[in-house]
Design a protein around this motif. Structure first.
Motif, PDB file in Angstrom:
ATOM      1  N   VAL A  91       0.832  -1.208   0.000  1.00 20.66           N
ATOM      2  CA  VAL A  91       0.000   0.000   0.000  1.00 20.66           C
ATOM      3  C   VAL A  91       0.870   1.263   0.000  1.00 20.66           C
ATOM      4  O   VAL A  91       0.816   2.047   0.930  1.00 20.66           O
ATOM      5  CB  VAL A  91      -0.986   0.028   1.188  1.00 20.66           C
ATOM      6  N   PRO A  92       1.659   1.456  -1.042  1.00 19.91           N
ATOM      7  CA  PRO A  92       2.574   2.610  -1.028  1.00 19.91           C
ATOM      8  C   PRO A  92       1.854   3.947  -0.852  1.00 19.91           C
ATOM      9  O   PRO A  92       2.381   4.852  -0.211  1.00 19.91           O
ATOM     10  CB  PRO A  92       3.292   2.535  -2.362  1.00 19.91           C
ATOM     11  N   ALA A  93       0.659   4.092  -1.377  1.00 19.25           N
ATOM     12  CA  ALA A  93      -0.075   5.354  -1.197  1.00 19.25           C
ATOM     13  C   ALA A  93      -0.431   5.560   0.270  1.00 19.25           C
ATOM     14  O   ALA A  93      -0.556   6.685   0.725  1.00 19.25           O
ATOM     15  CB  ALA A  93      -1.335   5.370  -2.055  1.00 19.25           C
ATOM     16  N   GLY A  94      -0.565   4.472   1.012  1.00 17.38           N
ATOM     17  CA  GLY A  94      -0.898   4.556   2.424  1.00 17.38           C
ATOM     18  C   GLY A  94       0.255   5.031   3.281  1.00 17.38           C
ATOM     19  O   GLY A  94       0.091   5.338   4.453  1.00 17.38           O
ATOM     20  N   GLN A  95       1.431   5.118   2.686  1.00 17.28           N
ATOM     21  CA  GLN A  95       2.593   5.537   3.467  1.00 17.28           C
ATOM     22  C   GLN A  95       2.557   7.014   3.830  1.00 17.28           C
ATOM     23  O   GLN A  95       3.416   7.490   4.553  1.00 17.28           O
ATOM     24  CB  GLN A  95       3.880   5.164   2.742  1.00 17.28           C
ATOM     25  N   THR A  96       1.555   7.729   3.369  1.00 18.35           N
ATOM     26  CA  THR A  96       1.380   9.116   3.803  1.00 18.35           C
ATOM     27  C   THR A  96       0.606   9.168   5.113  1.00 18.35           C
ATOM     28  O   THR A  96       0.481  10.225   5.705  1.00 18.35           O
ATOM     29  CB  THR A  96       0.631   9.941   2.740  1.00 18.35           C
ATOM     30  N   GLN A  97       0.100   8.033   5.554  1.00 18.17           N
ATOM     31  CA  GLN A  97      -0.659   7.949   6.799  1.00 18.17           C
ATOM     32  C   GLN A  97       0.287   7.851   7.988  1.00 18.17           C
ATOM     33  O   GLN A  97       1.470   7.567   7.826  1.00 18.17           O
ATOM     34  CB  GLN A  97      -1.552   6.706   6.771  1.00 18.17           C
ATOM     35  N   PRO A  98      -0.242   8.034   9.183  1.00 20.89           N
ATOM     36  CA  PRO A  98       0.584   7.795  10.372  1.00 20.89           C
ATOM     37  C   PRO A  98       0.993   6.319  10.437  1.00 20.89           C
ATOM     38  O   PRO A  98       0.223   5.435  10.063  1.00 20.89           O
ATOM     39  CB  PRO A  98      -0.351   8.135  11.538  1.00 20.89           C
ATOM     40  N   THR A  99       2.178   6.071  10.917  1.00 23.41           N
ATOM     41  CA  THR A  99       2.679   4.701  11.029  1.00 23.41           C
ATOM     42  C   THR A  99       1.709   3.824  11.820  1.00 23.41           C
ATOM     43  O   THR A  99       1.420   2.697  11.426  1.00 23.41           O
ATOM     44  CB  THR A  99       4.056   4.694  11.712  1.00 23.41           C
TER      45      THR A  99
END
Length: 112
Positions: free
Chosen positions: A89-97
């Motif tokens: 989910v590379p796009a999800g890497q903008t989310q908090p860890t």
């Protein structure tokens, strides 16, 4: 107290290794830092703190745990699970860890 000591040690170690502890709150930073061999133990400690905190939260709020990780799961297995999930989910890497850690654990160890 033990958890606080671990978090302080983790913060100091991350800063000394060139990874700012605050940066680990960002999933992309966590993912990139935790793929490197010199940070693996530190990242595993981060996840140990996360799982301990989640367990305490469930007990204190009298809620059921949101994922059912086997008791013999190693810190390395937790880290591998999170990194594997994050790679999908590379796009999800903008989310908090923490949100991606939660999603990875729920996917890997759902309660039945």
């Amino acid at each position: 107290m033990k958890r606080l000591s671990c978090l302080v040690a983790l913060s100091c170690a991350l800063v000394s290794s060139g990874v700012a502890a605050q940066g680990l709150e960002n999933a992309a930073t966590f993912y990139n830092a935790c793929k490197t061999p010199e940070n693996l133990d530190l990242c595993a400690m981060f996840l140990a703190g996360y799982t301990s905190g989640a367990r305490v939260q469930a007990v204190v709020s009298r809620q059921r745990e949101l994922y059912c990780m086997p008791p013999d799961t190693t810190h390395k297995q937790k880290l591998d699970t999170v990194l594997s999930y994050m790679s999908t989910v590379p796009a999800g890497q903008t989310q908090p860890t923490a949100s991606l850690v939660y999603k990875a654990f729920v996917r890997a160890w759902p309660c039945r």
